[in-house]
Design a protein around this motif. Structure first.
Motif, PDB file in Angstrom:
ATOM      1  N   LYS A 471       4.356  -5.063   0.685  1.00 11.32           N
ATOM      2  CA  LYS A 471       2.933  -5.373   0.529  1.00 11.32           C
ATOM      3  C   LYS A 471       2.091  -4.102   0.440  1.00 11.32           C
ATOM      4  O   LYS A 471       1.010  -4.121  -0.171  1.00 11.32           O
ATOM      5  CB  LYS A 471       2.481  -6.278   1.671  1.00 11.32           C
ATOM      6  N   GLU A 472       2.571  -3.033   1.025  1.00  6.85           N
ATOM      7  CA  GLU A 472       1.881  -1.748   0.834  1.00  6.85           C
ATOM      8  C   GLU A 472       1.946  -1.307  -0.618  1.00  6.85           C
ATOM      9  O   GLU A 472       1.072  -0.567  -1.090  1.00  6.85           O
ATOM     10  CB  GLU A 472       2.504  -0.675   1.736  1.00  6.85           C
ATOM     11  N   GLN A 473       2.993  -1.759  -1.335  1.00  2.45           N
ATOM     12  CA  GLN A 473       3.106  -1.462  -2.764  1.00  2.45           C
ATOM     13  C   GLN A 473       2.411  -2.527  -3.601  1.00  2.45           C
ATOM     14  O   GLN A 473       2.540  -2.553  -4.827  1.00  2.45           O
ATOM     15  CB  GLN A 473       4.587  -1.393  -3.190  1.00  2.45           C
ATOM     16  N   SER A 474       1.684  -3.448  -2.911  1.00  5.84           N
ATOM     17  CA  SER A 474       0.912  -4.527  -3.553  1.00  5.84           C
ATOM     18  C   SER A 474       1.783  -5.598  -4.189  1.00  5.84           C
ATOM     19  O   SER A 474       1.391  -6.227  -5.170  1.00  5.84           O
ATOM     20  CB  SER A 474      -0.063  -3.953  -4.606  1.00  5.84           C
ATOM     21  N   PHE A 475       2.975  -5.831  -3.627  1.00  2.00           N
ATOM     22  CA  PHE A 475       3.830  -6.901  -4.106  1.00  2.00           C
ATOM     23  C   PHE A 475       3.853  -8.044  -3.092  1.00  2.00           C
ATOM     24  O   PHE A 475       4.343  -7.869  -1.976  1.00  2.00           O
ATOM     25  CB  PHE A 475       5.265  -6.411  -4.342  1.00  2.00           C
ATOM     26  N   PRO A 476       3.326  -9.217  -3.455  1.00  2.00           N
ATOM     27  CA  PRO A 476       3.456 -10.372  -2.554  1.00  2.00           C
ATOM     28  C   PRO A 476       4.932 -10.702  -2.341  1.00  2.00           C
ATOM     29  O   PRO A 476       5.745 -10.604  -3.264  1.00  2.00           O
ATOM     30  CB  PRO A 476       2.746 -11.493  -3.322  1.00  2.00           C
ATOM     31  N   CYS A 477       5.264 -11.066  -1.135  1.00  2.00           N
ATOM     32  CA  CYS A 477       6.656 -11.392  -0.832  1.00  2.00           C
ATOM     33  C   CYS A 477       6.684 -12.396   0.303  1.00  2.00           C
ATOM     34  O   CYS A 477       5.681 -12.598   0.996  1.00  2.00           O
ATOM     35  CB  CYS A 477       7.457 -10.145  -0.456  1.00  2.00           C
ATOM     36  N   GLU A 478       7.825 -13.028   0.497  1.00  2.00           N
ATOM     37  CA  GLU A 478       7.973 -14.038   1.525  1.00  2.00           C
ATOM     38  C   GLU A 478       9.318 -13.889   2.215  1.00  2.00           C
ATOM     39  O   GLU A 478      10.316 -13.539   1.589  1.00  2.00           O
ATOM     40  CB  GLU A 478       7.843 -15.435   0.913  1.00  2.00           C
TER      41      GLU A 478
END
Length: 535
Positions: A471-478
């Motif tokens: 998320k620091e790289q701006s990628f949503p993840c779960e």
């Protein structure tokens, strides 16, 4: 890419959870930093608060399972517990990710149960075609079926048809994704014997499909024809090579581009530069999971990721690097995120990362069954005092005793252990003192449970670090609890994508309840028709 507002809010909650876990681990470092085999030699029981000692001493093994290790309200107590012990239990559970898959049924009392798909036959999943059960252990059957559905959904969401399976081993997941879901597969495996076996199993499955198609077409005019689906599916390509966690993503793509007898493997299974791919890893060991995350974030060709990690103790840290650290090089297996790296007290030594790999549900089941093997904790702790009596400089040596040594009287166990260490098996010890130690077996097990209670929180911190990194790289993840934890202890899959599906919805439903607890539901297991279907 900019994170949507709800993901930014969730990120702040996840950062706070990491802070709270680190504070919890720091508060109880006097327990976590000890080894149960030193229970007697280091007088570890004195590290337990006196108010806890009375409560824990009275618990039977099944009560330890229910009241210490299992989630949920602390009911069924026949005594008043100290508030500090209740707070310890509540904090450990509240800060750990729920391990039971959403919609899955909790394990029945007794532990050791298998998922519903194995109720009729303990070795064969009722949800898999016989083609995918051959050579595959039940645990792996459960995993490839569940993970395969997630990878398929991710490929649909990203419009990607090629999957790279890192650490592919004998190719069970690759084979399933290719023949069940019709995806183009490249497996990367560092051990040549496993690559050879994977190719053999691929050819074996293809031959089986040919024979099955021939039998089903005997009544047709063209008796030798195969089903269209079977003819179209290319064999997975198995590439011998090592994914270097410290190498740049360009080296990873060069590994995928290298030729490995495409005329034998089938051209359809080969990846070519410019083709988007989804990266997957089923129980990626040590730094392999972090390597997959870094390739996802940096490599333009990687558009999706599903990572199930294991063996956290093998991941590199700044204190325990996998290779000599170059100046300015801060990449390691833990911590990955800038946030966690900047938190005071974030360090996780080998012992804690190893503790995070324990199968807590399995141990709870052993407690409920009052398994005789539980006495090994006490046996080994008593043996440690004898070892130090004979050689004060020798501490915590590895003792490789024969299987089922817990069934031996302590004297037989101890003498076998001393012999393994090259020490005098006929040495004498204070029999009265040893009997006094063996009488404290319940305390030893309870002490071990105190550490084990924090194992899910440690794993949650490691996984949180990886979520925050993405998320620091701006990628949503779960992060999804995908497998039955009683069957597959490392059951979390981290899912990320550089594109969302057509509806704009995330790849799995995720919400946060009023307490900030992450509630995840895995994607449904769609029934995609293909040449080999599940039963």
């Amino acid at each position: 890419m900019v994170l949507p507002e709800h993901h930014r809010l969730l990120l702040e909650q996840q950062k706070q959870r990491a802070v709270d876990i680190i504070r919890l681990l720091s508060t109880y470092s006097h327990i976590l930093d000890t080894y149960v085999i030193e229970f007697f030699s280091e007088n570890l029981w004195e590290k337990v608060p006196p108010s806890w000692q009375a409560t824990l001493s009275n618990l039977t093994a099944p009560q330890m399972s229910t009241l210490l290790l299992e989630r949920g309200p602390c009911v069924g107590r026949d005594s008043v517990w100290p508030l500090s012990l209740l707070a310890y239990r509540a904090s450990a559970q509240a800060l750990s990710f729920p391990r039971q898959p959403r919609g899955g049924s909790p394990p029945p009392p007794g532990g050791g149960n298998r998922p519903q798909e194995f109720q009729a036959n303990h070795s064969q999943s009722s949800r898999l075609s016989h083609h995918f059960r051959r050579h595959v252990k039940p645990k792996k059957q459960h995993e490839i079926r569940r993970l395969g559905a997630v990878v398929k959904k991710l490929c649909e969401a990203t419009g990607c048809k090629h999957v790279v399976d890192i650490g592919s081993g004998q190719g069970h997941l690759s084979r399933y994704l290719a023949f069940r879901h019709g995806l183009s597969l490249t497996g990367v495996e560092a051990e040549g014997a496993l690559v050879t076996r994977a190719k053999h199993y691929d050819r074996e499955l293809l031959l089986s499909l040919h024979k099955e198609a021939a039998r089903s077409s005997k009544s047709d005019s063209d008796r030798g024809s195969l089903s269209a689906g079977s003819a179209r599916v290319p064999l997975p390509r198995h590439q011998l090579g090592r994914v270097d966690p410290r190498a740049p993503w360009e080296d990873f793509l060069q590994l995928l581009e290298s030729e490995d007898s495409p005329e034998k493997q089938g051209e359809g299974g080969c990846w070519r530069l410019g083709v988007p791919l989804v990266l997957t890893g089923l129980h990626a060991c040590g730094d392999l999971g972090p390597a997959a995350l870094r390739h996802f974030t940096h490599c333009p060709s990687v558009v999706g990721l599903t990572a199930v990690s294991c063996c956290y103790m093998k991941a590199s840290t700044p204190e325990e690097p996998a290779a000599p650290v170059q100046q300015g090089d801060s990449e390691c297996g833990y911590p990955m995120s800038t946030w966690v790296r900047g938190l005071p007290g974030h360090k996780l030594p080998y012992k804690l990362r190893e503790l995070a790999c324990h199968a807590i549900e399995d141990y709870a089941g052993r407690l409920k069954r009052e398994d005789a093997g539980l006495r090994v904790h006490c046996y080994r702790a008593a043996l440690e005092t004898i070892i130090r009596q004979l050689n004060p400089s020798l501490r915590r040596p590895g003792v490789q005793t024969p299987k089922n040594t817990h069934l031996l009287p302590f004297e037989g166990y101890a003498r076998a252990g001393l012999q393994k260490l090259g020490m005098d098996p006929g040495a004498r010890w204070d029999a009265g003192r040893v009997q006094s130690m063996l009488a404290q077996e319940r305390r030893v097990v309870a002490y071990f449970c105190l550490s084990l209670m924090l194992a899910p929180a440690i794993e949650s911190l490691i996984l949180l670090d990886r979520v925050i990194y993405l998320k620091e790289q701006s990628f949503p993840c779960e992060l999804i609890p995908l497998f039955d934890p009683t069957f597959s202890p490392r059951n979390f899959v981290l899912v990320a994508a550089k594109a969302r599906d057509r509806t704009g919805e995330p790849l799995a439903q995720e919400r946060v309840d009023h307490k900030g607890t992450i509630m995840c539901r895995p994607p449904c297991e769609g029934q995609t028709p293909n040449c080999v279907s599940e039963r």
